[in-house]
Design a protein around this motif. Structure first.
Motif, mmCIF file in Angstrom:
data_model
loop_
_atom_site.group_PDB
_atom_site.id
_atom_site.type_symbol
_atom_site.label_atom_id
_atom_site.label_comp_id
_atom_site.label_asym_id
_atom_site.label_seq_id
_atom_site.Cartn_x
_atom_site.Cartn_y
_atom_site.Cartn_z
ATOM 1 N N ASP A 38 0.869 -1.185 0.000
ATOM 2 C CA ASP A 38 0.000 0.000 0.000
ATOM 3 C C ASP A 38 0.902 1.230 0.000
ATOM 4 O O ASP A 38 1.472 1.613 1.039
ATOM 5 C CB ASP A 38 -0.912 -0.016 1.227
ATOM 6 N N GLU A 39 1.040 1.848 -1.166
ATOM 7 C CA GLU A 39 1.947 2.975 -1.337
ATOM 8 C C GLU A 39 1.481 4.226 -0.593
ATOM 9 O O GLU A 39 2.237 5.190 -0.439
ATOM 10 C CB GLU A 39 2.094 3.310 -2.839
ATOM 11 N N ARG A 40 0.242 4.245 -0.138
ATOM 12 C CA ARG A 40 -0.285 5.437 0.530
ATOM 13 C C ARG A 40 0.173 5.554 1.971
ATOM 14 O O ARG A 40 -0.085 6.551 2.639
ATOM 15 C CB ARG A 40 -1.815 5.423 0.474
ATOM 16 N N ARG A 82 0.283 13.897 4.065
ATOM 17 C CA ARG A 82 -1.116 14.293 4.289
ATOM 18 C C ARG A 82 -1.456 14.232 5.772
ATOM 19 O O ARG A 82 -2.200 15.061 6.279
ATOM 20 C CB ARG A 82 -2.049 13.406 3.473
ATOM 21 N N TYR A 139 -7.022 11.602 6.097
ATOM 22 C CA TYR A 139 -6.612 11.275 4.730
ATOM 23 C C TYR A 139 -7.788 11.377 3.760
ATOM 24 O O TYR A 139 -7.662 11.930 2.666
ATOM 25 C CB TYR A 139 -6.019 9.868 4.700
ATOM 26 N N GLU A 188 -10.229 13.767 0.060
ATOM 27 C CA GLU A 188 -10.992 13.152 -1.029
ATOM 28 C C GLU A 188 -12.471 13.534 -0.953
ATOM 29 O O GLU A 188 -13.323 12.939 -1.602
ATOM 30 C CB GLU A 188 -10.870 11.627 -0.970
ATOM 31 N N ASP A 237 2.160 13.577 0.436
ATOM 32 C CA ASP A 237 0.722 13.285 0.335
ATOM 33 C C ASP A 237 0.372 11.871 0.822
ATOM 34 O O ASP A 237 -0.630 11.293 0.413
ATOM 35 C CB ASP A 237 0.243 13.476 -1.103
ATOM 36 N N ARG A 238 1.229 11.348 1.706
ATOM 37 C CA ARG A 238 1.013 9.993 2.222
ATOM 38 C C ARG A 238 0.626 10.030 3.704
ATOM 39 O O ARG A 238 0.663 11.083 4.362
ATOM 40 C CB ARG A 238 2.278 9.134 2.067
ATOM 41 N N SER A 273 -5.073 1.030 6.410
ATOM 42 C CA SER A 273 -5.137 0.553 5.023
ATOM 43 C C SER A 273 -6.469 -0.116 4.724
ATOM 44 O O SER A 273 -7.023 0.038 3.626
ATOM 45 C CB SER A 273 -3.981 -0.415 4.764
ATOM 46 N N SER A 318 -8.588 1.577 1.802
ATOM 47 C CA SER A 318 -8.649 0.708 0.624
ATOM 48 C C SER A 318 -10.084 0.317 0.308
ATOM 49 O O SER A 318 -10.456 0.173 -0.860
ATOM 50 C CB SER A 318 -7.803 -0.554 0.848
#
Length: 627
Positions: free
Chosen positions: A60-62, A99, A188, A192, A264-265, A306, A310
């Motif tokens: 999970d790149e976030r 973030r 996070y 969005e 931004d993570r 995650s 996700s």
């Protein structure tokens, strides 16, 4: 419907009824054990193993984990990490515009030097979330942070010490508090345009947009009467060897990282030094090498965050369970399948094959459902499947052996009666006829009676010796009297000829007047005739000839044929004697009608005009009727 088919159906129903009650008891017993919690540990074990063997997911790149490891502690030569070093870490991370940052390290008291610098960092950054502990022993949060920048790090372990669920929110005497993972996800997802709200289907749970987080209940999945206080959920661990990217404190201070990993993570700072024992025990993911079966606490926070983001952004499944009624219908269905397998297979080997196949399907289907987000009760379902298919097969085997024993005994009785009927009973009938005769003087009658009784004694002794010689289960012979034993494995036309020849040699009064004897025994296709069919044909011929010898008064001509015509085989006995006008069905006639039914053929016995009689048995020559 054909009578034979209906009889077979009734037999099958009777057999199934034998196993239905024990099977239902087994299903009820498994359900009761599950309701009492006796299967909870086994269901947890299956749940953990299914989660662990799932296909590997990408990192999970976030999320980026900053783990303070053993090397970091040695470099600092101090633990806990001084506030100055922690403040410097926060300032450097913030320079790369994450973030949100989560600090999974307790800071309820100053760790000098540098406490003032850490307080200043706390007050400067609004995207920083620190931790506290609220249950059951409290650990205070850093005093410089407002409530919206605090999240609890409490985890709820099951009775076996393993983690399978997360606590998202809980009421406390001060206020309603949210977990660190939920706070991080909330910040996070706010970028969005997704906010944390109450659920729609379940108002007591939480949701982001259209994604509602399934709430853990006291009897969720394999759990039984479990404390479900606050808002809890099952933890859908991320699978694979590397779930998240981890860098050390030394990596950050020495710039040994890619800035894009932070920008931004979600960045979570925690302890990854085995000596500090910040572990959580779980069997659902591959554990860290220094501590088998355990995962660092900071990684657990990453799994929880995650899971939420996700599900909301990637539609990754959240773990759910069926309603209770559907779970128990699922268990009952597999128990019924076990009954069906046992009822249809009967044979232990065949049963094992079908049970293995059904068990594989059950495990595979349960595994696929878990991948799709549904935890179904696999252990109770497997138990009722195994118990019913294996236990009922043993029961059916016993029932089959019992029925086979009864059939063997019945066959012995039938064969013995047939042998007595066509031998000693005929002699006994002759004795009775002599006794009732008023034409013979006593001095002539007594020698004949003595002769017939001696013959009767000889026949009965011969039958006794034959029955003791031949094991019933291996009986492939036919006893005709006078120690004559036919081998029923010989061709049909040969053994019929032997029956014909032997029977005409017997001392029946009507045989003495026969002048013309016509016999034809053509070879026939006997591939589809079993030993009992051949035995029946021989007894039919013997009985029909005996009737001619006893009743066909004045017979001159006797014709016996066994031949094929227009797809049928026919065995017929025709005489021209006066015979009898009565064709009352005796035991022999009933047996021959049964034989005709077994052969899917026809039996008839009729008087001929102006005199004589016909006794005939026909059956189809085609093999199709045997299918």
């Amino acid at each position: 419907m054909h009578p034979g088919a209906w009889r077979k159906i009734k037999e099958e129903i009777a057999i199934w009824r034998v196993g239905t009650l024990p099977a239902m008891v087994m299903i009820a017993l498994v359900i009761i054990l599950r309701l009492t919690g006796s299967m909870q540990s086994l269901e947890w074990l299956a749940f953990d193993n299914f989660l662990r063997i799932r296909p590997e997911e990408p990192i999970d790149e976030r999320i980026l984990l900053v783990g303070i490891n053993e090397e970091d502690i040695r470099n600092l030569q101090d633990y806990p990490i001084p506030d100055r070093n922690l403040a410097a870490l926060l300032l450097k991370l913030q320079s790369y515009n994450p973030r949100v940052i989560g600090l999974d390290i307790y800071r309820d008291f100053p760790v000098e030097p540098g406490h003032t610098e850490l307080v200043a960092a706390f007050q400067k950054f609004s995207n920083l979330i620190a931790i506290e502990k609220v249950l059951p022993e409290k650990i205070a949060p850093p005093p410089a942070l407002p409530p919206e920048q605090l999240g609890f790090a409490d985890q709820i372990l099951d009775s076996d010490g393993k983690l399978r669920r997360i606590l998202l929110g809980t009421p406390t005497p001060e206020a309603y508090k949210l977990s660190l993972s939920l706070r991080l996800a909330k910040v996070y997802l706010a970028d969005e345009s997704l906010t944390l709200e109450n659920g729609i289907r379940d108002r007591a749970t939480m949701r982001f947009g259209n994604t509602e987080l399934p709430r853990f209940l006291p009897n969720t999945g394999g759990y039984v009467r479990t404390d479900a206080g606050g808002v809890q959920g099952l933890l859908n661990f991320r699978s694979g060897q590397e779930r998240f990217r981890i860098v050390s404190l030394t990596d950050i201070t020495s710039n040994n990282f890619n800035p894009e990993w932070i920008r931004d993570r979600i960045v979570i700072i925690g302890i990854t030094a085995p000596s500090r024992k910040d572990f959580i025990t779980t069997a659902a993911v591959r554990s860290i090498k220094p501590a088998p079966g355990r995962v660092y606490g900071v990684e657990i926070q990453a799994h929880a965050v995650s899971q939420i983001i996700s599900a909301v952004l990637d539609s990754r499944p959240l773990l759910k369970t069926w309603d209770t009624i559907w779970e128990y219908l699922w268990i009952i269905a597999w128990g019924i399948l076990g009954i069906i397998i046992a009822g249809l297979t009967k044979s232990p080997l065949t049963n094992l094959v079908f049970f293995s196949l059904a068990g594989f399907i059950l495990m595979g289907l349960s595994y696929l459902l878990l991948i799709w987000g549904w935890w179904v009760p696999v252990i109770p379902a497997f138990l009722v499947l195994a118990l019913n298919s294996i236990e009922l097969t043993a029961l059916y085997q016993y029932d089959f052996a019992l029925r086979s024993g009864i059939k063997v005994r019945q066959a012995i009785i039938e064969q013995t009666f047939e042998t007595i009927h066509n031998g000693p009973l005929q002699s006994l009938a002759k004795v009775l006829k002599l006794v009732r005769s008023r034409d013979l003087p006593i001095d002539e009658l007594l020698p004949q009676l003595e002769k017939e009784i001696e013959k009767l004694n000889y026949e009965l002794r011969g039958i006794d010796e034959y029955l003791q010689r031949e094991p019933p289960t291996q009986d492939t012979s036919l006893y005709l009297g006078n120690s004559l034993i036919l081998n029923l494995k010989d061709p049909v036309h040969e053994i019929l000829y032997q029956v014909y020849s032997h029977t005409l040699e017997r001392d029946f009064p009507c045989f003495k007047t026969i002048r013309v004897k016509i016999r034809t025994f053509e070879p026939i296709d006997e591939r589809f005739l079993n030993i009992e069919h051949k035995r029946g044909l021989c007894r039919f011929l013997e009985e029909a000839l005996c009737n001619v010898g006893k009743h066909a008064t004045g017979v001159i001509r006797l014709e016996v044929t066994c031949s094929a015509s227009e797809g049928w085989y026919t065995l017929s006995i025709v005489d021209d004697g006066l015979g009898t006008n009565s064709f009352k069905e005796g035991r022999g006639t009933q047996q021959f009608r049964n034989l005709a039914r077994q052969l899917r053929g026809k039996f008839r016995r009729v008087a001929l005009f102006p005199r004589g009689s016909l006794c005939e048995l026909s059956w189809p020559a085609s093999k199709l009727w045997w299918r």
